[in-house]
Design a protein around this motif. Structure first.
Motif, mmCIF file in Angstrom:
data_model
loop_
_atom_site.group_PDB
_atom_site.id
_atom_site.type_symbol
_atom_site.label_atom_id
_atom_site.label_comp_id
_atom_site.label_asym_id
_atom_site.label_seq_id
_atom_site.Cartn_x
_atom_site.Cartn_y
_atom_site.Cartn_z
ATOM 1 N N THR A 139 -44.922 -42.787 29.014
ATOM 2 C CA THR A 139 -43.808 -43.433 28.586
ATOM 3 C C THR A 139 -43.796 -43.629 27.137
ATOM 4 O O THR A 139 -45.001 -43.392 26.404
ATOM 5 N N TRP A 140 -42.609 -43.631 26.328
ATOM 6 C CA TRP A 140 -42.530 -43.884 24.992
ATOM 7 C C TRP A 140 -41.233 -44.530 24.737
ATOM 8 O O TRP A 140 -40.339 -44.799 25.584
ATOM 9 N N GLY A 141 -40.873 -44.560 23.562
ATOM 10 C CA GLY A 141 -39.853 -45.310 22.940
ATOM 11 C C GLY A 141 -38.462 -44.351 23.035
ATOM 12 O O GLY A 141 -38.254 -43.382 23.534
ATOM 13 N N ASP A 142 -37.683 -44.906 22.162
ATOM 14 C CA ASP A 142 -36.109 -44.120 21.976
ATOM 15 C C ASP A 142 -36.424 -42.706 21.335
ATOM 16 O O ASP A 142 -35.660 -41.803 21.595
ATOM 17 N N THR A 143 -37.311 -42.676 20.305
ATOM 18 C CA THR A 143 -37.494 -41.683 19.615
ATOM 19 C C THR A 143 -39.200 -41.000 19.708
ATOM 20 O O THR A 143 -39.906 -42.046 19.684
ATOM 21 N N ASP A 155 -38.965 -35.811 31.861
ATOM 22 C CA ASP A 155 -37.979 -36.634 31.241
ATOM 23 C C ASP A 155 -37.487 -35.929 29.818
ATOM 24 O O ASP A 155 -38.582 -35.667 29.082
ATOM 25 N N THR A 172 -34.948 -37.312 27.729
ATOM 26 C CA THR A 172 -33.953 -38.106 27.221
ATOM 27 C C THR A 172 -34.590 -39.641 26.717
ATOM 28 O O THR A 172 -33.973 -40.563 26.768
ATOM 29 N N SER A 173 -35.610 -39.621 26.456
ATOM 30 C CA SER A 173 -36.414 -40.697 25.652
ATOM 31 C C SER A 173 -37.125 -41.531 26.856
ATOM 32 O O SER A 173 -36.628 -41.549 28.009
ATOM 33 N N TYR A 174 -38.058 -42.288 26.563
ATOM 34 C CA TYR A 174 -38.687 -43.522 27.541
ATOM 35 C C TYR A 174 -39.597 -42.995 28.390
ATOM 36 O O TYR A 174 -40.411 -43.523 28.803
ATOM 37 N N ARG A 224 -36.780 -37.977 21.497
ATOM 38 C CA ARG A 224 -36.027 -37.705 22.702
ATOM 39 C C ARG A 224 -37.021 -37.351 23.774
ATOM 40 O O ARG A 224 -36.873 -37.459 24.791
ATOM 41 N N SER A 277 -43.977 -43.101 18.099
ATOM 42 C CA SER A 277 -43.046 -43.461 19.432
ATOM 43 C C SER A 277 -43.567 -43.995 20.282
ATOM 44 O O SER A 277 -42.819 -44.642 21.073
#
Length: 144
Positions: A4-8, A49, A51-53, A10, A91
């Motif tokens: 998992t990761w943050g918004d950027t 994924d 598209t982020s997160y 992507r 990230s």
């Protein structure tokens, strides 16, 4: 292995490299999602994924008991062409490892270090060993 990761950025990608019954090695990632041997599924990218997160998930089955080295890495596909990016390290990327339903460990990306490839850990003889190194790799198929 659950990434998992943050918004950027992507698009971060999980990569798993492991031994085969020949001298070659398999490479699981978005372009090669499943590895079979003798009709047995050995490794699979369950979720990709872009598209982020996340989450982005790779499963290594119990049939993957061959001696040898398995390496799990995270590649910053979004910034893959950069030779100076720190976006992966900023990230908030986190990898959680499970064995079946049992939680084993969490690994966090090194903070504020340049690189587009985070080599997280290796598995040898069923034991996990932290690598936690950053490097630059532009072509996802060259992740090793």
């Amino acid at each position: 292995m659950v990434l998992t990761w943050g918004d950027t950025p992507r698009d971060l990608d999980s990569h798993l490299i492991g031994p085969t019954n020949t001298s070659k090695r398999f490479h699981i990632y978005y372009s090669n999602k499943t590895y079979y041997e003798n009709s047995n599924e050995i490794a699979k990218l369950d979720v990709d994924d872009t598209t982020s997160y996340g989450p982005e998930t790779i499963t290594l089955t119990g049939k993957a008991d061959r001696k040898g080295e398995y390496i799990y890495s995270v590649h910053d596909f979004t910034n893959r062409s950069s030779s100076f990016s720190r976006e992966l390290s900023l990230s908030g990327a986190r990898v959680k490892v499970y064995k079946g339903n049992k939680f084993i460990e969490t690994y966090n990306v090194p903070i504020n270090k340049p690189g587009t490839l985070w080599k997280v850990f290796e598995i040898k003889n069923g034991e996990i060993y932290l690598i936690n190194s950053m490097d630059f790799v532009s072509n996802p198929s060259n992740v090793r």
